[in-house]
Design an enzyme around this catalytic site. Structure first.
Site, PDB file in Angstrom:
ATOM      1  N   GLY A  33      11.413  72.231  97.747  1.00 49.74           N
ATOM      2  CA  GLY A  33      12.526  71.338  98.077  1.00 49.74           C
ATOM      3  C   GLY A  33      12.789  70.471  96.868  1.00 49.74           C
ATOM      4  O   GLY A  33      12.601  70.904  95.729  1.00 49.74           O
ATOM      5  N   GLU A  34      13.197  69.262  97.103  1.00 47.90           N
ATOM      6  CA  GLU A  34      13.441  68.330  96.002  1.00 47.90           C
ATOM      7  C   GLU A  34      12.338  67.274  96.062  1.00 47.90           C
ATOM      8  O   GLU A  34      12.270  66.492  97.005  1.00 47.90           O
ATOM      9  CB  GLU A  34      14.846  67.728  96.182  1.00 47.90           C
ATOM     10  CG  GLU A  34      15.304  66.885  95.028  1.00 47.90           C
ATOM     11  CD  GLU A  34      15.314  67.636  93.697  1.00 47.90           C
ATOM     12  OE1 GLU A  34      15.690  68.812  93.652  1.00 47.90           O
ATOM     13  OE2 GLU A  34      14.897  67.016  92.698  1.00 47.90           O
ATOM     14  N   SER A  35      11.480  67.298  95.057  1.00 43.74           N
ATOM     15  CA  SER A  35      10.282  66.467  95.133  1.00 43.74           C
ATOM     16  C   SER A  35      10.594  64.965  95.189  1.00 43.74           C
ATOM     17  O   SER A  35       9.884  64.204  95.847  1.00 43.74           O
ATOM     18  CB  SER A  35       9.347  66.775  93.963  1.00 43.74           C
ATOM     19  OG  SER A  35      10.053  66.706  92.746  1.00 43.74           O
ATOM     20  N   CYS A  65       5.803  74.690  94.658  1.00 42.37           N
ATOM     21  CA  CYS A  65       6.910  74.114  93.900  1.00 42.37           C
ATOM     22  C   CYS A  65       6.987  72.590  94.024  1.00 42.37           C
ATOM     23  O   CYS A  65       6.151  71.891  93.456  1.00 42.37           O
ATOM     24  CB  CYS A  65       8.188  74.802  94.331  1.00 42.37           C
ATOM     25  SG  CYS A  65       9.400  74.848  93.039  1.00 42.37           S
ATOM     26  N   ARG A  98       9.012  69.252  85.394  1.00 44.20           N
ATOM     27  CA  ARG A  98       9.978  69.673  86.416  1.00 44.20           C
ATOM     28  C   ARG A  98      11.085  70.522  85.802  1.00 44.20           C
ATOM     29  O   ARG A  98      11.435  70.348  84.644  1.00 44.20           O
ATOM     30  CB  ARG A  98      10.592  68.457  87.101  1.00 44.20           C
ATOM     31  CG  ARG A  98       9.603  67.652  87.916  1.00 44.20           C
ATOM     32  CD  ARG A  98      10.291  66.472  88.585  1.00 44.20           C
ATOM     33  NE  ARG A  98      11.294  66.900  89.540  1.00 44.20           N
ATOM     34  CZ  ARG A  98      12.375  66.190  89.835  1.00 44.20           C
ATOM     35  NH1 ARG A  98      12.591  65.028  89.252  1.00 44.20           N
ATOM     36  NH2 ARG A  98      13.231  66.646  90.716  1.00 44.20           N
ATOM     37  N   ILE A 125      12.100  79.144  91.830  1.00 40.31           N
ATOM     38  CA  ILE A 125      13.384  78.500  92.150  1.00 40.31           C
ATOM     39  C   ILE A 125      13.374  77.107  91.523  1.00 40.31           C
ATOM     40  O   ILE A 125      12.671  76.215  91.992  1.00 40.31           O
ATOM     41  CB  ILE A 125      13.589  78.403  93.676  1.00 40.31           C
ATOM     42  CG1 ILE A 125      13.510  79.795  94.312  1.00 40.31           C
ATOM     43  CG2 ILE A 125      14.932  77.745  93.984  1.00 40.31           C
ATOM     44  CD1 ILE A 125      13.504  79.787  95.832  1.00 40.31           C
ATOM     45  N   ARG A 126      14.107  76.958  90.468  1.00 42.79           N
ATOM     46  CA  ARG A 126      14.121  75.689  89.711  1.00 42.79           C
ATOM     47  C   ARG A 126      12.686  75.124  89.634  1.00 42.79           C
ATOM     48  O   ARG A 126      12.411  73.975  89.978  1.00 42.79           O
ATOM     49  CB  ARG A 126      15.082  74.677  90.347  1.00 42.79           C
ATOM     50  CG  ARG A 126      16.539  75.125  90.242  1.00 42.79           C
ATOM     51  CD  ARG A 126      17.508  74.112  90.794  1.00 42.79           C
ATOM     52  NE  ARG A 126      17.241  73.788  92.191  1.00 42.79           N
ATOM     53  CZ  ARG A 126      16.709  72.655  92.605  1.00 42.79           C
ATOM     54  NH1 ARG A 126      16.405  71.708  91.751  1.00 42.79           N
ATOM     55  NH2 ARG A 126      16.486  72.468  93.892  1.00 42.79           N
ATOM     56  N   HIS A 162       7.084  80.857  94.861  1.00 41.87           N
ATOM     57  CA  HIS A 162       7.188  80.783  96.326  1.00 41.87           C
ATOM     58  C   HIS A 162       6.588  82.007  97.025  1.00 41.87           C
ATOM     59  O   HIS A 162       7.323  82.935  97.385  1.00 41.87           O
ATOM     60  CB  HIS A 162       8.653  80.631  96.741  1.00 41.87           C
ATOM     61  CG  HIS A 162       9.206  79.282  96.409  1.00 41.87           C
ATOM     62  ND1 HIS A 162       9.147  78.215  97.276  1.00 41.87           N
ATOM     63  CD2 HIS A 162       9.797  78.820  95.285  1.00 41.87           C
ATOM     64  CE1 HIS A 162       9.691  77.165  96.708  1.00 41.87           C
ATOM     65  NE2 HIS A 162      10.098  77.493  95.497  1.00 41.87           N
ATOM     66  N   GLU A 164       5.708  82.265  99.948  1.00 45.77           N
ATOM     67  CA  GLU A 164       6.153  82.347 101.344  1.00 45.77           C
ATOM     68  C   GLU A 164       7.455  83.140 101.487  1.00 45.77           C
ATOM     69  O   GLU A 164       7.853  83.474 102.611  1.00 45.77           O
ATOM     70  CB  GLU A 164       6.307  80.940 101.933  1.00 45.77           C
ATOM     71  CG  GLU A 164       7.545  80.170 101.537  1.00 45.77           C
ATOM     72  CD  GLU A 164       7.442  79.495 100.179  1.00 45.77           C
ATOM     73  OE1 GLU A 164       6.524  79.833  99.406  1.00 45.77           O
ATOM     74  OE2 GLU A 164       8.293  78.629  99.893  1.00 45.77           O
TER      75      GLU A 164
HETATM   76  N1  GLN Z   1      13.233  71.446  91.129  1.00 43.14           N
HETATM   77  C1  GLN Z   1      12.597  70.880  92.284  1.00 43.14           C
HETATM   78  C2  GLN Z   1      11.967  69.536  91.948  1.00 43.14           C
HETATM   79  O1  GLN Z   1      11.891  69.180  90.825  1.00 43.14           O
HETATM   80  C3  GLN Z   1      11.568  71.825  92.848  1.00 43.14           C
HETATM   81  C4  GLN Z   1      12.202  73.122  93.287  1.00 43.14           C
HETATM   82  C5  GLN Z   1      11.517  73.829  94.418  1.00 43.14           C
HETATM   83  O2  GLN Z   1      10.724  73.255  95.173  1.00 43.14           O
HETATM   84  N2  GLN Z   1      11.847  75.076  94.575  1.00 43.14           N
HETATM   85  O3  GLN Z   1      11.545  68.839  92.807  1.00 43.14           O
END
Ligand code: GLN
Length: 168
Positions: A33-35, A65, A98, A125-126, A162, A164
């Protein structure tokens, strides 16, 4: 993340509020997600301190992630740490950078060896990169492009990718 653990036969519930913690658990999954958002919500919902104590106390943790970012002792955010340190668990003795793979390579799938198993699909993913390891007790389970991408340390197993997303 939920489907992944259900497929493994686990009885899964989401932690959305403090009361959920009273159900007790054998494992804590910290999803992607977005940390920055996750850290903020954990604080605002009163989940941060009890979860940190549980992790410090040895609760098994499976983190992917953003979950790994929340656990890392050091977070490099574009060269400097712009995130509030009190919103990070800061338990796992690694540094992460990040969004390490840039815009073009933001999301991609490759295959690699994970913990001795070859040809495992790894979707990023990012994703962050693990840029440093601060303890000899951190075991590297997979690497990509010269950096560790999954590590195990004490009760924590953490991935920059990931697992999962590839059930079965
Ligand atoms: N780019 C997100 C972050 O910096 C992490 C991406 C992810 O959890 N897939 O929080």
């Amino acid at each position: 993340m939920e489907a992944y653990w259900r497929a493994k036969g686990a009885d899964v519930f989401e932690i959305r509020q403090r009361a959920d913690l009273s159900r007790g658990m054998d494992l804590l999954a910290l999803p992607g997600g977005e940390s920055t958002v996750q850290g903020k919500l954990l604080k605002e919902l009163g989940l941060f301190d009890p979860l940190k104590s549980a992790i410090d106390g040895g609760l098994p943790v499976f983190a992917t992630c953003a979950g790994l970012i929340l656990l890392a002792e050091k977070v490099e955010d574009g060269g400097e740490r712009t995130v509030r340190p009190e919103r990070w668990f800061g338990i796992l003795p690694v540094a992460v950078r990040r969004n390490a793979y840039g815009r073009q390579l933001g999301s991609f799938t490759t295959r690699g060896t994970f913990d001795g198993t070859p040809d495992v699909p790894m979707t990023f993913i990012r994703a962050p990169a693990i840029s440093a390891i601060f303890s000899p007790d951190v075991e590297v389970l997979s690497t990509f492009d010269g950096h560790p991408t999954a590590v195990r340390w004490r009760n924590i197993t953490a991935f920059t990718w990931h697992p999962e997303l590839h059930i079965g």
